[in-house]
Scaffold this active site. Structure first.
Site, PDB file in Angstrom:
ATOM      1  CE1 TYR A  65      39.105 -38.958  23.310  1.00  0.00           C
ATOM      2  CE2 TYR A  65      36.844 -39.726  23.567  1.00  0.00           C
ATOM      3  CZ  TYR A  65      38.027 -39.270  24.123  1.00  0.00           C
ATOM      4  OH  TYR A  65      38.128 -39.096  25.489  1.00  0.00           O
ATOM      5  CG  HIS A  94      45.462 -40.507  30.613  1.00  0.00           C
ATOM      6  ND1 HIS A  94      45.452 -39.217  31.067  1.00  0.00           N
ATOM      7  CD2 HIS A  94      45.590 -41.287  31.719  1.00  0.00           C
ATOM      8  CE1 HIS A  94      45.583 -39.199  32.388  1.00  0.00           C
ATOM      9  NE2 HIS A  94      45.678 -40.450  32.810  1.00  0.00           N
TER      10      HIS A  94
HETATM   11  P1  OAD Z   1      45.309 -29.749  32.356  1.00  0.00           P
HETATM   12  O1  OAD Z   1      44.509 -28.957  31.376  1.00  0.00           O
HETATM   13  O2  OAD Z   1      44.632 -30.188  33.602  1.00  0.00           O
HETATM   14  O3  OAD Z   1      46.593 -28.929  32.784  1.00  0.00           O
HETATM   15  C1  OAD Z   1      47.408 -28.293  31.827  1.00  0.00           C
HETATM   16  C2  OAD Z   1      48.591 -27.672  32.510  1.00  0.00           C
HETATM   17  O4  OAD Z   1      49.402 -27.114  31.481  1.00  0.00           O
HETATM   18  C3  OAD Z   1      48.247 -26.546  33.495  1.00  0.00           C
HETATM   19  O5  OAD Z   1      49.020 -26.714  34.686  1.00  0.00           O
HETATM   20  C4  OAD Z   1      48.665 -25.283  32.741  1.00  0.00           C
HETATM   21  O6  OAD Z   1      49.137 -24.241  33.594  1.00  0.00           O
HETATM   22  C5  OAD Z   1      49.800 -25.801  31.883  1.00  0.00           C
HETATM   23  N1  OAD Z   1      50.031 -25.038  30.653  1.00  0.00           N
HETATM   24  C6  OAD Z   1      49.185 -24.293  29.905  1.00  0.00           C
HETATM   25  N2  OAD Z   1      49.813 -23.774  28.836  1.00  0.00           N
HETATM   26  C7  OAD Z   1      51.104 -24.189  28.909  1.00  0.00           C
HETATM   27  C8  OAD Z   1      52.256 -24.019  28.104  1.00  0.00           C
HETATM   28  N3  OAD Z   1      52.227 -23.295  26.983  1.00  0.00           N
HETATM   29  N4  OAD Z   1      53.401 -24.605  28.481  1.00  0.00           N
HETATM   30  C9  OAD Z   1      53.454 -25.363  29.620  1.00  0.00           C
HETATM   31  N5  OAD Z   1      52.414 -25.561  30.411  1.00  0.00           N
HETATM   32  C10 OAD Z   1      51.254 -24.991  30.068  1.00  0.00           C
HETATM   33  O7  OAD Z   1      45.928 -30.982  31.540  1.00  0.00           O
HETATM   34  P2  OAD Z   1      46.567 -32.346  32.114  1.00  0.00           P
HETATM   35  O8  OAD Z   1      47.230 -32.118  33.423  1.00  0.00           O
HETATM   36  O9  OAD Z   1      47.357 -32.926  31.015  1.00  0.00           O
HETATM   37  O10 OAD Z   1      42.662 -37.228  30.790  1.00  0.00           O
HETATM   38  O11 OAD Z   1      45.265 -33.202  32.338  1.00  0.00           O
HETATM   39  C11 OAD Z   1      45.368 -34.531  32.780  1.00  0.00           C
HETATM   40  C12 OAD Z   1      44.273 -35.381  32.217  1.00  0.00           C
HETATM   41  O12 OAD Z   1      43.005 -34.755  32.466  1.00  0.00           O
HETATM   42  C13 OAD Z   1      44.304 -35.524  30.710  1.00  0.00           C
HETATM   43  O13 OAD Z   1      45.196 -36.530  30.282  1.00  0.00           O
HETATM   44  C14 OAD Z   1      42.884 -35.871  30.371  1.00  0.00           C
HETATM   45  C15 OAD Z   1      42.180 -34.875  31.273  1.00  0.00           C
HETATM   46  O14 OAD Z   1      40.902 -35.220  31.695  1.00  0.00           O
HETATM   47  C16 OAD Z   1      41.675 -37.953  30.268  1.00  0.00           C
HETATM   48  O15 OAD Z   1      40.872 -37.517  29.453  1.00  0.00           O
HETATM   49  C17 OAD Z   1      41.639 -39.362  30.780  1.00  0.00           C
END
Ligand code: OAD
Length: 236
Positions: free
Chosen positions: A55, A106
């Site tokens: 972190y 989160h």
């Molecule tokens: P992910 O990494 O799982 O998903 C990211 C999403 O962003 C994917 O659907 C990509 O296609 C999309 N993406 C990538 N580049 C992009 C761009 N330039 N513009 C728009 N979209 C784009 O991330 P999260 O869904 O945020 O939690 O993950 C959820 C949680 O999992 C996080 O908060 C974290 C992680 O483990 C904890 O650590 C508790």
């Protein structure tokens, strides 16, 4: 014209164009680190030094990152609408872009709080300390004498802001989802609380794992997709 209530659910994709990595894309954080080591409550108590270091590294990256035009366009929706951003992101780029109502599902990277215990994730808001972009290491103590830990919801912990998020989504007139793979619950199930007639817009360059009559996929990056959405919102 009456103000529309817009709920905006964001994930790592909204900050990708600010240079902050996503989690599950090929080059994402979880390709380099094991989430059970660096982002779970058991991992934290197994190796605090490793987790605090992870972190510290992310805090340093955040200090160098800047909001992008997607963050700014989301903030600009507040002109004439009632907007609440519900973010899974622990960065502060929505706030730095000007969003005034941000619910962090989160946790927040720039904050820490005293440890309570392995399976005790209760805390008082009064104990939360803003450290901005400073390092926090083993031996750094809270005023009550206990070790400081990241103000992050680790895997294995409850999500204290989920009820607030459900309220916002169940009352919204439009739901906008930007840059999340919708793989992590309970956040991934939040869209189901929108009323059946509420239009749901999803901005993501990849396929989205949700279906429904009123769901519209804008297949684009966050910055491109938001340029489209700011025209769409005027027509709703
Ligand atoms: P992910 O990494 O799982 O998903 C990211 C999403 O962003 C994917 O659907 C990509 O296609 C999309 N993406 C990538 N580049 C992009 C761009 N330039 N513009 C728009 N979209 C784009 O991330 P999260 O869904 O945020 O939690 O993950 C959820 C949680 O999992 C996080 O908060 C974290 C992680 O483990 C904890 O650590 C508790």
């Amino acid at each position: 014209m009456s103000k529309k209530k817009i709920a905006v659910l964001t994930g790592a994709g909204v900050s990708a164009e600010s240079g902050l990595g996503t989690f599950r894309d090929n080059d994402g954080l979880w390709a380099k680190y094991d989430p059970m080591e660096v982002a779970s409550i058991d991992g934290y108590y197994r190796n605090r030094e490793l987790v605090l270091g992870f972190y510290n590294m992310r805090r340093k990256e955040l200090a160098l990152a800047k909001p992008n035009s997607a963050h700014r366009d989301i903030a600009a929706l507040e002109e004439g609408n009632i907007v609440t951003v519900i973010t899974q992101n622990v960065d502060n780029l929505h706030e730095r872009a000007g969003s005034t109502r941000v619910v962090h599902l989160h946790g927040e990277l720039t904050k820490v709080r005293p440890e309570t215990g392995v399976y005790d994730d209760t805390f008082s808001e009064k104990e939360v300390i803003d450290v901005r972009y400073e390092e926090v290491n083993l031996g750094d103590k809270a005023p009550n004498g206990s070790q400081l830990r990241p103000h992050i919801v680790f895997f294995g912990e409850a999500v204290p802001m989920i009820d607030r998020a459900i309220d916002v989504i169940s009352e919204c007139d439009v739901l906008l989802i930007v840059g999340t793979s919708l793989q992590v619950y309970p956040a991934a199930g939040l869209y189901r609380y929108a009323r059946a007639d509420t239009p749901v817009y999803v901005i993501d360059p990849k396929d989205i794992p949700i279906r429904g009559g009123n769901i519209h996929h804008i297949r684009a990056t966050a910055t491109e997709g938001m340029k489209e959405f700011i025209h769409i919102i005027d027509t709703l």
